[in-house]
Design an enzyme around this catalytic site. Structure first.
Site, PDB file in Angstrom:
ATOM      1  N   HIS A 139      36.579  39.208  41.824  1.00  0.00           N
ATOM      2  CA  HIS A 139      37.270  40.307  41.409  1.00  0.00           C
ATOM      3  C   HIS A 139      36.897  41.381  42.068  1.00  0.00           C
ATOM      4  CE1 HIS A 139      33.986  40.591  39.003  1.00  0.00           C
ATOM      5  NE2 HIS A 139      34.051  42.063  38.744  1.00  0.00           N
ATOM      6  N   HIS A 143      37.269  47.130  44.082  1.00  0.00           N
ATOM      7  CA  HIS A 143      37.364  46.355  42.513  1.00  0.00           C
ATOM      8  C   HIS A 143      38.864  46.064  42.257  1.00  0.00           C
ATOM      9  CE1 HIS A 143      36.403  45.405  38.626  1.00  0.00           C
ATOM     10  NE2 HIS A 143      35.121  45.714  38.946  1.00  0.00           N
TER      11      HIS A 143
END
Length: 156
Positions: A59, A74
């Protein structure tokens, strides 16, 4: 002083970092930069700078440039809890990557289906001076931005 151009890892609407609904990012605790509210669909997240892939999680990723500027991408908020679901990595930690190279395929609808915010913060790691990040004009106006377009310049 070095100047590092940081590109948008995904296409979408540019968002000021202080408008990200997560205090870790909005308050600059990780560093300063901007965010992109991504287009909906399965999209490729690219390297915003050239350098070494210092950290790779499904992620999120950090790339360290030759000038020792660490840039964090992110993908979504609280997405660590998905344990990689909705993400496909295309490179390995430690790899050299070029700006624009695909790093992760990001399934935005799958993230939203889990009730999570898909926004993509992009920050200079450990940057404590917001004035060292100069946002590009489309970012300042909250405009739509293409993947690979300039997001901001980091001055060190």
């Amino acid at each position: 002083m070095s100047s590092t151009r940081v590109l948008a890892p995904v296409a979408g609407r540019a968002v000021a970092l202080q408008d990200v609904p997560d205090p870790v990012f909005s308050a600059g605790m990780v560093g300063y930069g901007v965010a992109v509210d991504p287009t909906r669909g399965v999209i490729d997240a690219i390297a915003p700078v050239s350098g070494t892939l210092l950290k790779l999680m499904p992620h999120a990723y950090v790339i360290m440039t030759a000038d020792n500027v660490g840039v964090l991408v992110h993908l979504g908020l609280d997405t660590v809890a998905l344990n990689g679901e909705g993400f496909t990595t295309h490179v390995s930690q430690g790899d050299q990557v070029d700006a624009g190279q695909v790093v992760i395929t990001y399934d935005v609808p799958a993230i939203e289906a889990k009730g999570l915010n898909p926004i993509v913060p992009v920050v200079v790691m450990d940057e404590r001076e917001p004035a060292n990040v100069t946002v590009a004009a489309p970012v300042a106006s909250g405009a739509d931005i293409n993947s690979g377009a300039e997001l901001f310049t980091a001055n060190k």
